[in-house]
Design a protein around this motif. Sequence first.
Motif, PDB file in Angstrom:
ATOM      1  N   VAL A 168       0.842  -1.188   0.000  1.00 31.99           N
ATOM      2  CA  VAL A 168       0.000   0.000   0.000  1.00 31.99           C
ATOM      3  C   VAL A 168       0.879   1.242   0.000  1.00 31.99           C
ATOM      4  N   GLY A 169       0.268   2.376  -0.334  1.00 34.50           N
ATOM      5  CA  GLY A 169       0.986   3.633  -0.425  1.00 34.50           C
ATOM      6  C   GLY A 169       0.826   4.483   0.816  1.00 34.50           C
ATOM      7  N   PRO A 170       1.244   5.754   0.745  1.00 36.37           N
ATOM      8  CA  PRO A 170       1.211   6.635   1.910  1.00 36.37           C
ATOM      9  C   PRO A 170      -0.192   6.927   2.426  1.00 36.37           C
ATOM     10  N   LEU A 171      -1.188   6.958   1.521  1.00 36.44           N
ATOM     11  CA  LEU A 171      -2.559   7.221   1.970  1.00 36.44           C
ATOM     12  C   LEU A 171      -3.047   6.106   2.882  1.00 36.44           C
ATOM     13  N   GLU A 172      -2.845   4.872   2.444  1.00 34.69           N
ATOM     14  CA  GLU A 172      -3.268   3.725   3.266  1.00 34.69           C
ATOM     15  C   GLU A 172      -2.441   3.641   4.556  1.00 34.69           C
ATOM     16  N   LEU A 173      -1.141   4.011   4.454  1.00 37.25           N
ATOM     17  CA  LEU A 173      -0.312   4.035   5.660  1.00 37.25           C
ATOM     18  C   LEU A 173      -0.882   5.011   6.681  1.00 37.25           C
ATOM     19  N   GLY A 174      -1.368   6.157   6.204  1.00 37.75           N
ATOM     20  CA  GLY A 174      -2.001   7.118   7.111  1.00 37.75           C
ATOM     21  C   GLY A 174      -3.192   6.515   7.836  1.00 37.75           C
ATOM     22  N   TRP A 175      -3.974   5.711   7.115  1.00 32.36           N
ATOM     23  CA  TRP A 175      -5.114   5.054   7.763  1.00 32.36           C
ATOM     24  C   TRP A 175      -4.641   4.047   8.817  1.00 32.36           C
ATOM     25  N   LEU A 176      -3.560   3.346   8.515  1.00 34.31           N
ATOM     26  CA  LEU A 176      -3.036   2.394   9.494  1.00 34.31           C
ATOM     27  C   LEU A 176      -2.553   3.112  10.752  1.00 34.31           C
ATOM     28  N   TRP A 177      -1.865   4.265  10.586  1.00 33.14           N
ATOM     29  CA  TRP A 177      -1.443   5.053  11.739  1.00 33.14           C
ATOM     30  C   TRP A 177      -2.658   5.493  12.539  1.00 33.14           C
ATOM     31  N   SER A 178      -3.703   5.956  11.824  1.00 28.94           N
ATOM     32  CA  SER A 178      -4.915   6.406  12.510  1.00 28.94           C
ATOM     33  C   SER A 178      -5.572   5.257  13.266  1.00 28.94           C
ATOM     34  N   LEU A 197      -6.571  -5.585  13.144  1.00 31.00           N
ATOM     35  CA  LEU A 197      -5.569  -6.061  14.091  1.00 31.00           C
ATOM     36  C   LEU A 197      -4.787  -4.904  14.712  1.00 31.00           C
ATOM     37  N   ILE A 198      -4.515  -3.870  13.925  1.00 28.22           N
ATOM     38  CA  ILE A 198      -3.767  -2.727  14.454  1.00 28.22           C
ATOM     39  C   ILE A 198      -4.601  -1.965  15.476  1.00 28.22           C
ATOM     40  N   VAL A 199      -5.904  -1.887  15.271  1.00 29.29           N
ATOM     41  CA  VAL A 199      -6.778  -1.288  16.295  1.00 29.29           C
ATOM     42  C   VAL A 199      -6.654  -2.072  17.598  1.00 29.29           C
TER      43      VAL A 199
END
Length: 450
Positions: A287-297, A351-353
Amino acid sequence: MAIETQARKDKMNQGPSQTVEPAAEPESASKGGGWLLLRTRDFGLLFWGQLTSQIGDSLSKVALLWFVYQMTGSALKMAVIGLLQTVPPLVLGPVIGVYLDRLPTKTTMIVVDLLRAVLVMLIPGLYALDLLTLERLYVLVFCVAVVSMIFGPALASAVPQIVRREQLTSANALLQGTANIGVLIGPAISGLGIVLIGAQNVLYVDAATFLVSALCLMPIRMRIRAAADPVSEAKRSFREDLLAGFRFVFIQHRTITALMLTATLYSLGVSAFVFMLPVFAEQALNVGPLELGWLWSSLGIGMLAGSAWLASRKHQATANGFKMISSSMTVGGVAVCGLSMLPTPLVATGLIVIIGGSTALFMPIVWGVLQELTPEPLLGRVFTTFSTGGMASAMAGMAGFGWAADTMGPGICLVGIGLVLLVTACVAAGCSRVHYPAGDRKQEGEALAA
């Protein structure tokens, strides 16, 4: 011997103390969940001041890095900012702890906030006057880091002077929640501010948040901290005070030593996971930076939810706190291992949540146990020792697992991080059984009921 009895003896050994009870709280605040603490005058002021300050910190982190990159055009010179912010806690932590225990907590926190406001304001101020060189910027960033490292241990030392013993974990969870909120919304506000007013002007906003925090601290009523006998205190040297803190953490109190080991393992695993998240997103999830932002969120949302849940719970016996740490680290460790086996974006987000929520329970519980068991004249030294150990462990985790990711891949690396969290769970479970045998747990429960 029950741990409550040991803690009471430790406090008696510190000599006569002078205490003044804080102003009376509403009856519901002492009986209900932690959220009712926000209705109290003193903790409410502390909470809202910290929320403002944490948002300001997140503003500054993004704006400062962007400002330096614009100023120099060098990623390496930008990375030096992170190094300058990391070194002071590692080198000066235990030294600062001695002075924290000698100074009034509230005054220290106010002075720190005012100094941070002035130092941060100097960066855009000197830039506007065309007097800001890279060397001066590095000096200011280092000074801000030195001053800022004082505030965290001082805040942890202040909580027992504001809330009751049974409210410590809830209060810590609420304060951790301010950091989570800052991480969630601060970068977005900072990005918008950079576009609208420029990175250097966003730093003025950050300085203003420190002033708000200082203003919130000024009217807070804190119980006067217990102190050792002034005569013997005056005769003790700096070296003796420093060694007294180390002896308490590593020799005198087995539970504190076990907590130090648990916190070190926790920092090793959690810091490595956060560091590995971009690598995992790119190499395993594609995934790219946009999806990475969602993972961080997702991680931030999980942490905020975990802090909110913990704040709503009533006081738990210390043994139950160890059990909760063990359970949460088990869940987190299994979830991290699961990431390596189920590399799809949707499953990874869920899982990250879970990982964020489980790991968010750790620090408020540990802080609560430390605040309960540590004699008040030693709180500063104990918290700075824990902070230094956690920072060193975090750096080791990022370096070690970063090397592992390059040589063995992110999947194997995630399994290793999950195993570290599972070992943390085992150590916490061992603490509950070894330091809280059945008879001691029964005595502690009867004491709390009384």
